[in-house]
Design an enzyme around this catalytic site. Structure first.
Site: not given
Length: 371
Positions: A33, A131, A88, A66, A117, A42, A140
């Site tokens: 992180q 992001e 998360e 996320g 989901e 970013r 990914e």
């Protein structure tokens, strides 16, 4: 890059436990992180996108897909969001809750640990922020989860942050092409020495494994794309867009297999074509009915200034080819998800080069793996 789950699991039949071990677990560590939070390009892009477009957030419900450390959720709250759902998939959610509390926004930001989901929200949202971008944008496959969130939870007039994305490629020159060939040759020489010694000293002939070893080493040294921070002067031809994505309308199926036919004029004089560089940019434009007041771009293109943790993906061709200014390169590009791991990519280039004099050189093609 934040973390979430795979919306295309029914398509790829992905085992969630294996997927977590291979992918999500990395994002559960603060060191990872920190790498992303230290990326000034970013961070500045997302910060400016939010705070220069507060009208999209003030009094609204926001979903952060996320959330990772929770930074985007906190900024959304600071910009005036009524409620922020920060989803998360990893234990990083515990750190995010702590940051939300210590920054005084626990009454606005609700951190939810779970896959996008599987979770359920009490309401539809006005903004989805994430992001989700991986190397060369789509490595990914996290955008699958953003699409899932959009289709389940975004209001009909809601906005996506970012709203659009583009993938680029351009011909490049690089000394890495020679170094990787040297590394490959050394690996093969070492194998030959190993086979001879094993037979001489231990009476076992390992020669029957030479072909699979060769295939393995060729893939590793010569067919796997590289992370690199290219300098702009390494780009020797006009960059071309190979894919444009509207985050409001794109589906998972749109991204499973990409095809593009493009051309690039060589802009450098008397140099070597060593392969292609690939990068992406994303834009925060809102939507047609509710546009951003200040459009922000985040680009990972080669730069003389600040690079990003994404860098560029480099696809090296050996041997290199001598090119001159004005030569025209045409290319068929294809990219598919790996059958072994849906988060990895397989890329193929089929190229033709026509010199400015009109002479055509033999065509060449190569397959690469983004791993």
């Amino acid at each position: 890059m934040g973390s979430s789950s795979n919306a295309a699991a029914p398509i790829n039949n992905v085992d969630k436990g294996v997927d977590y071990a291979n992918y999500f677990c990395t994002y559960a560590f603060l060191y990872h992180q920190k790498e992303m939070l230290s990326d000034r390009v970013r961070m500045d892009s997302y910060y400016n996108a939010i705070f220069q477009n507060k009208h999209h957030f003030a009094g609204k419900a926001v979903l952060d897909v996320g959330t990772g450390s929770g930074i985007l959720a906190l900024w959304s709250a600071q910009a005036g969001a009524r409620k922020v759902y920060a989803v998360e998939a990893t234990k990083m959610a515990e750190h995010a809750r702590k940051l939300v509390k210590t920054n005084g926004f626990e009454h606005v930001v609700e951190v939810i640990e779970g896959s996008m989901e599987d979770i359920t929200l009490p309401e539809k949202v006005d903004v989805i922020i994430s992001e989700w971008m991986g190397y060369f944008l789509l490595r990914e496959s996290m955008f699958d989860s953003v699409i899932c969130a959009r289709d389940r939870w975004l209001n009909p007039d809601g906005v996506m942050y970012p709203s659009h994305a583009r993938m680029w490629v351009a011909p490049i020159r690089s000394g890495l092409v020679d170094q990787k060939k040297i590394d490959y040759d050394r690996a093969m020489d070492d194998w030959s020495h190993f086979v001879n010694e094993t037979k001489t000293f231990y009476g076992v002939d390992m020669g029957s494994l030479t072909k699979p070893f060769t295939d393995e080493q060729r893939k590793y040294y010569l067919q796997t794309s590289l992370w690199n921070n290219l300098h702009p002067n390494q780009v020797i031809g006009k960059p071309a867009v190979i894919k444009e994505i509207d985050c409001l309308t794109s589906s998972v199926n749109d991204l499973l297999s990409l095809q593009a036919n493009i051309s690039s004029i060589i802009t450098a004089e008397n140099t070597r074509f060593c392969g292609f560089g690939g990068w992406f940019d994303v834009h925060f434009r809102g939507r047609k009915e509710n546009p951003a007041k200040n459009e922000i771009e985040l680009t990972t293109a080669p730069s003389e200034d600040l690079g990003t943790h994404w860098g560029q993906q480099v696809f090296l061709f050996y041997p290199s080819t001598r090119v001159s200014q004005g030569d025209n390169m045409t290319m068929n590009f294809s990219m598919n998800r790996s059958k072994e791991n849906h988060r990895l990519l397989e890329v193929e280039f089929d190229c033709e080069l026509r010199q400015s004099s009109g002479k055509s050189l033999p065509s060449f093609s190569k397959k690469f793996y983004i791993e």
